[in-house]
Design a protein around this motif. Structure first.
Motif, PDB file in Angstrom:
ATOM      1  N   MET A 116      43.346  45.684  44.339  1.00  0.00           N
ATOM      2  CA  MET A 116      42.732  46.770  43.605  1.00  0.00           C
ATOM      3  C   MET A 116      41.773  47.510  44.538  1.00  0.00           C
ATOM      4  SD  MET A 116      40.704  46.838  39.933  1.00  0.00           S
ATOM      5  CE  MET A 116      40.083  45.217  40.132  1.00  0.00           C
ATOM      6  N   ALA A 145      44.858  49.011  36.177  1.00  0.00           N
ATOM      7  CA  ALA A 145      45.728  48.144  36.984  1.00  0.00           C
ATOM      8  C   ALA A 145      46.685  47.349  36.080  1.00  0.00           C
ATOM      9  CB  ALA A 145      44.896  47.200  37.839  1.00  0.00           C
ATOM     10  N   GLU A 159      49.779  46.074  38.060  1.00  0.00           N
ATOM     11  CA  GLU A 159      49.277  45.679  39.376  1.00  0.00           C
ATOM     12  C   GLU A 159      48.435  44.403  39.332  1.00  0.00           C
ATOM     13  OE1 GLU A 159      47.057  48.972  40.870  1.00  0.00           O
ATOM     14  OE2 GLU A 159      48.779  50.321  40.814  1.00  0.00           O
ATOM     15  N   SER A 160      48.223  43.863  38.181  1.00  0.00           N
ATOM     16  CA  SER A 160      47.320  42.695  38.092  1.00  0.00           C
ATOM     17  C   SER A 160      47.968  41.421  38.548  1.00  0.00           C
ATOM     18  CB  SER A 160      46.824  42.520  36.661  1.00  0.00           C
ATOM     19  OG  SER A 160      47.896  42.312  35.776  1.00  0.00           O
TER      20      SER A 160
END
Length: 59
Positions: free
Chosen positions: A1, A53, A58-59
């Motif tokens: 991130m 995210a 995207e996590s």
């Protein structure tokens, strides 16, 4: 991130923001509980970044 939203903070402040964001997202604390109060805005930004995210996967 990406941590662009935390630019200008010290390493300790960044860690505090991340810890508070985790506590707020886990409903253990509220934004109003964040001390020093000048970090409250950064905690809100960190939470928003995490939520984005998650939406992007995207996590």
């Amino acid at each position: 991130m990406n941590e662009v939203h935390l630019e200008g903070l010290t390493l300790v402040q960044k860690r505090l923001v991340k810890a508070y964001a985790t506590s707020v997202m886990g409903e253990v604390r509220m934004i109003a509980d964040v001390k020093p109060t000048d970090l409250q805005h950064y905690v809100e930004l960190e939470i928003a970044e995490r939520e984005i995210a998650i939406l992007r996967g995207e996590s």
